[in-house]
Design an enzyme around this catalytic site. Structure first.
Site, PDB file in Angstrom:
ATOM      1  N   HIS A 187      10.996  -4.637 -13.272  1.00 39.95           N
ATOM      2  CA  HIS A 187      10.905  -3.592 -14.167  1.00 39.95           C
ATOM      3  C   HIS A 187       9.984  -4.182 -15.359  1.00 39.95           C
ATOM      4  CE1 HIS A 187      14.337  -1.118 -12.508  1.00 39.95           C
ATOM      5  NE2 HIS A 187      13.210  -0.464 -12.411  1.00 39.95           N
ATOM      6  N   ARG A 294       4.080   7.435  -2.033  1.00 38.68           N
ATOM      7  CA  ARG A 294       5.096   6.793  -1.013  1.00 38.68           C
ATOM      8  C   ARG A 294       6.490   7.303  -1.374  1.00 38.68           C
ATOM      9  NH1 ARG A 294       1.198   2.346  -2.462  1.00 38.68           N
ATOM     10  NH2 ARG A 294       0.683   1.193  -0.543  1.00 38.68           N
ATOM     11  N   ARG A 330       3.119  11.805   1.241  1.00 39.19           N
ATOM     12  CA  ARG A 330       3.254  11.067   2.622  1.00 39.19           C
ATOM     13  C   ARG A 330       4.836  11.143   3.078  1.00 39.19           C
ATOM     14  NH1 ARG A 330       1.824   4.615   3.451  1.00 39.19           N
ATOM     15  NH2 ARG A 330       3.825   4.434   2.247  1.00 39.19           N
ATOM     16  N   GLU A 429      -3.769   3.940  10.308  1.00 36.11           N
ATOM     17  CA  GLU A 429      -3.407   2.516  10.150  1.00 36.11           C
ATOM     18  C   GLU A 429      -3.008   1.686  11.399  1.00 36.11           C
ATOM     19  OE1 GLU A 429      -0.224   2.635   7.139  1.00 36.11           O
ATOM     20  OE2 GLU A 429       0.674   4.520   8.170  1.00 36.11           O
ATOM     21  N   ASN A 452      -3.983  -1.685   4.302  1.00 33.68           N
ATOM     22  CA  ASN A 452      -2.893  -2.547   4.402  1.00 33.68           C
ATOM     23  C   ASN A 452      -2.308  -2.680   5.765  1.00 33.68           C
ATOM     24  OD1 ASN A 452      -3.413  -1.996   1.594  1.00 33.68           O
ATOM     25  ND2 ASN A 452      -1.593  -1.302   1.505  1.00 33.68           N
ATOM     26  N   ASP A 453      -1.896  -1.997   6.405  1.00 35.66           N
ATOM     27  CA  ASP A 453      -1.411  -2.169   7.999  1.00 35.66           C
ATOM     28  C   ASP A 453      -2.583  -2.220   8.902  1.00 35.66           C
ATOM     29  OD1 ASP A 453       1.251  -2.100   7.760  1.00 35.66           O
ATOM     30  OD2 ASP A 453       1.352  -0.051   7.135  1.00 35.66           O
ATOM     31  N   ARG A 463       1.070  -8.744   6.986  1.00 39.91           N
ATOM     32  CA  ARG A 463       0.342  -8.805   5.619  1.00 39.91           C
ATOM     33  C   ARG A 463       1.201  -9.613   4.500  1.00 39.91           C
ATOM     34  NH1 ARG A 463       1.663  -2.333   4.859  1.00 39.91           N
ATOM     35  NH2 ARG A 463       1.777  -2.813   2.648  1.00 39.91           N
ATOM     36  N   CYS A 500      -6.661   4.916   1.236  1.00 42.56           N
ATOM     37  CA  CYS A 500      -5.425   4.693   0.202  1.00 42.56           C
ATOM     38  C   CYS A 500      -4.653   3.268   0.322  1.00 42.56           C
ATOM     39  CB  CYS A 500      -3.929   5.507   0.171  1.00 42.56           C
ATOM     40  SG  CYS A 500      -3.310   5.652   1.952  1.00 42.56           S
TER      41      CYS A 500
HETATM   42  C1  PEP Z   1      -1.576   0.897   3.973  1.00 44.18           C
HETATM   43  O1  PEP Z   1      -1.150   0.762   4.932  1.00 44.18           O
HETATM   44  O2  PEP Z   1      -2.641   0.804   3.693  1.00 44.18           O
HETATM   45  C2  PEP Z   1      -0.934   1.915   3.295  1.00 44.18           C
HETATM   46  C3  PEP Z   1      -1.282   2.580   2.347  1.00 44.18           C
HETATM   47  O3  PEP Z   1       0.610   2.089   3.347  1.00 44.18           O
HETATM   48  P1  PEP Z   1       1.772   1.000   2.938  1.00 44.18           P
HETATM   49  O4  PEP Z   1       1.150   0.000   1.962  1.00 44.18           O
HETATM   50  O5  PEP Z   1       2.857   1.807   2.361  1.00 44.18           O
HETATM   51  O6  PEP Z   1       2.257   0.529   4.307  1.00 44.18           O
HETATM   52 MG    MG Z   2       1.029   1.583   5.713  1.00 47.98          MG
END
Ligand code: PEP
Ligand code: MG
Length: 569
Positions: A187, A294, A330, A429, A452-453, A463, A500
């Protein structure tokens, strides 16, 4: 010079205020009167509740919204009876004293939280630990530091700054923060970034290395900390501070500007949010929409599943605040590294390849329907869209859409209003979905690429695993080809494609994505203005040429070099 990790950007020059904490030794004592021990716990918790309520009122008067929200979350933990349940059980069953019981009872809750491999939950465990320590202080009648007076340009130096500490500090006078312990999602770091206070963490024994009144320079970008620097160094950093301010001021220009390349290619720059409180920043920087909410964080913040009504209220706030700007909600992406204790997901050997996101929702239809109905209801109040995470097969997409249709029918029966034409999209993803994108594109309204995934599944490198961080790269030609194929497939089928994942805000990667014709870039609010600036300085034709060259490479190192050279030229 000391070196830590910068988690809130910027340079601060100021005087050190070292905050030290009293440590207490706790021993187990056997007691006779168990009722009295339980009474003492209730009394301490109630007086903490009262103090927190008073702090909230005080902060409200000074319009300190961020701190108010944080203390409200604190209050919820204090008011939750399960917090002291185990401690009271220990007193009744084992006749132990209240201090030991609190240490052990709440300690167990903290350990359970800490066992969940998720940085966000780990931070919440720290909040509970802070509360536990404050209850113990109350029980032992140890007086805590009261309001800490700060002079302008104070740099707080501490082993750990907890949520309740921040409520005792006049944050407006704080120029910087150095804390030994801390994380990006704590925080305090959220407050620091929000208020643009430079912050550095992870310097061992910091409270022994710095004395009260030392002059400090901290650099929140590099993590550098200088103690009692020379005049020349102070001058150098003062100049850097001025440049930084000027840079920030210039970026403000982009707030209400359309993100458009020099040759007229327009894109949207939207915001990723995890909490309703992030919305304020999104609106503040003039985000073109919400590219990703999210929703799992809404579920993580509670100790039981949020009801349709609770979820509806949250989604409605987004719809109303963003007005006609598209806001993509989402559906629950739990599992993997985002565990939600009350969902009781069985422990798996490979959680990232396991029962998560859409797989979990399709296996828990009632939970899924509750969320879909809440989003549908909120869609009557603004421009919302629904997005499914982790889709790997066309059947999952079809089944998810079927459940959505069932929800619409149920709302019709209840005569509840919603937007019947709500857009339905999916995250790309998983490599299987990217390869099959042209088929998916025929059955949904938009894509959002989750790099990211997508990266971790393409190169088989987790990751968060620092040992193999060199393999986890968006520059791998296979990742680039999957992204390009996804965007091309979307366009062939006349749907829009966003991104995203973190790659969307990377200034070296943006030209490549512009070259591919990405329509929407979604990122954290703090990255939006810089991304808009980068985009307006590009020429789409040059970016297309860059893409053409990059597609010839077989090595991520070659890609990286080319992208770097392009941005410099
Ligand atoms: C991603 O996987 O790029 C994504 C935006 O989802 P998260 O980071 O919440 O898994
Ligand atoms: Mg993801």
């Amino acid at each position: 010079m000391l070196k830590g990790k910068g988690i809130s950007k910027g340079i601060a020059i100021g005087k050190a205020l070292v905050l030290k904490k009293e440590k207490v030794k706790i021993e187990k004592n056997i007691v006779e009167n168990i009722d009295k021990e339980i009474e003492k716990i209730d009394f301490s918790v109630n007086s903490l509740i009262k103090e927190t309520e008073e702090s909230i009122d005080m902060l409200r008067e000074s319009s300190n919204n961020e701190q108010v929200k944080i203390l409200e979350a604190y209050l919820m933990i204090l008011q939750d009876e399960t917090l002291t349940h185990k401690a009271k059980e220990l007193i009744m069953n084992e006749k132990v004293d209240c201090v030991y019981a609190i240490e052990k009872g709440i300690g167990e809750i903290i350990t359970n939280f800490k066992n969940i491999p998720d940085e966000y939950i780990a931070e919440r465990a720290k909040d509970i630990e802070d509360i536990k320590n404050r209850i113990i202080f109350k029980l032992l009648k140890i007086k805590e530091n009261n309001f800490v007076e700060t002079e302008p340009n104070t740099i707080i130096v501490t082993q750990e700054l907890t949520t309740s500490d921040t409520a005792k500090i006049n944050i407006e006078n704080v120029a910087g923060i150095i804390s030994e312990i801390g994380g990006t999602n704590s925080h305090v770091s959220i407050i620091a970034r929000n208020k643009q206070i430079p912050m550095v963490i992870r310097i061992e024994n910091i409270d022994l290395k710095i004395k009260n009144g030392d002059i400090l320079i901290i650099d929140g970008d590099t993590g550098d900390v200088h103690i009692n620097p020379s005049k020349d160094l102070v001058e150098k950093y003062k100049k850097l501070q001025i440049d930084e301010k000027e840079e920030k001021r210039k970026l403000e220009e982009y707030k209400n500007r359309v993100a458009e390349t020099k040759d007229g290619y327009k894109v949207e720059v939207s915001c990723n949010i995890g909490k309703i409180s992030d919305l304020e920043d999104a609106v503040d920087v003039g985000a073109d929409g919400i590219g990703l909410f999210r929703t799992e964080f809404l579920f993580m913040d509670l100790d039981k599943m949020p009801s349709e009504e609770e979820q509806f209220e949250n989604y409605k706030i987004i719809a109303e605040n963003m007005k006609d700007k598209l806001s993509i909600i989402r559906t629950l992406d739990a599992g993997g590294d985002k565990n939600i204790p009350y969902l009781n997901i069985e422990k798996e050997d490979n959680p990232f390849l396991g029962y998560r996101a859409i797989r979990l929702c399709l296996g828990n239809k009632e939970m899924f329907k509750t969320q879909l109905k809440a989003i549908l209801r909120a869609s009557a109040y603004g421009n919302l869209a629904i997005m499914f995470p982790m889709i790997s097969t066309i059947d999952e997409l079809r089944e998810s859409k079927k459940v959505l249709e069932e929800c619409k029918k149920e709302l019709d029966l209840r005569q509840v209003k919603y937007n019947n034409k709500i857009k339905v999209g999916m995250m790309i993803e998983i490599p299987a979905a990217a390869i099959m994108a042209e088929y998916f594109a025929k059955e949904c309204d938009f894509f959002s690429i989750g790099t990211n995934d997508l990266i971790q599944y393409t190169v088989a490198a987790e990751r968060g695993n620092t040992k193999i961080a060199n393999l986890y790269t968006k520059n791998h030609p296979a990742v680039i080809k999957l992204i390009q194929h996804t965007i091309e497939s979307a366009h062939k089928n006349n749907i829009f494609c966003g991104m995203c994942g973190e790659a969307a805000s990377n200034f070296q990667y943006i030209p490549l994505l512009i070259g591919m014709g990405l329509n929407e870039f979604s990122m954290n609010s703090s990255a939006i203005l810089q991304a808009k600036k980068t985009i307006t300085e590009l020429d789409k034709k040059e970016c297309e040429k860059l893409l053409e060259d990059v597609l010839q490479y077989s090595s991520d190192k070659e890609v990286e070099k080319k992208l770097k050279e392009f941005i410099v030229s």
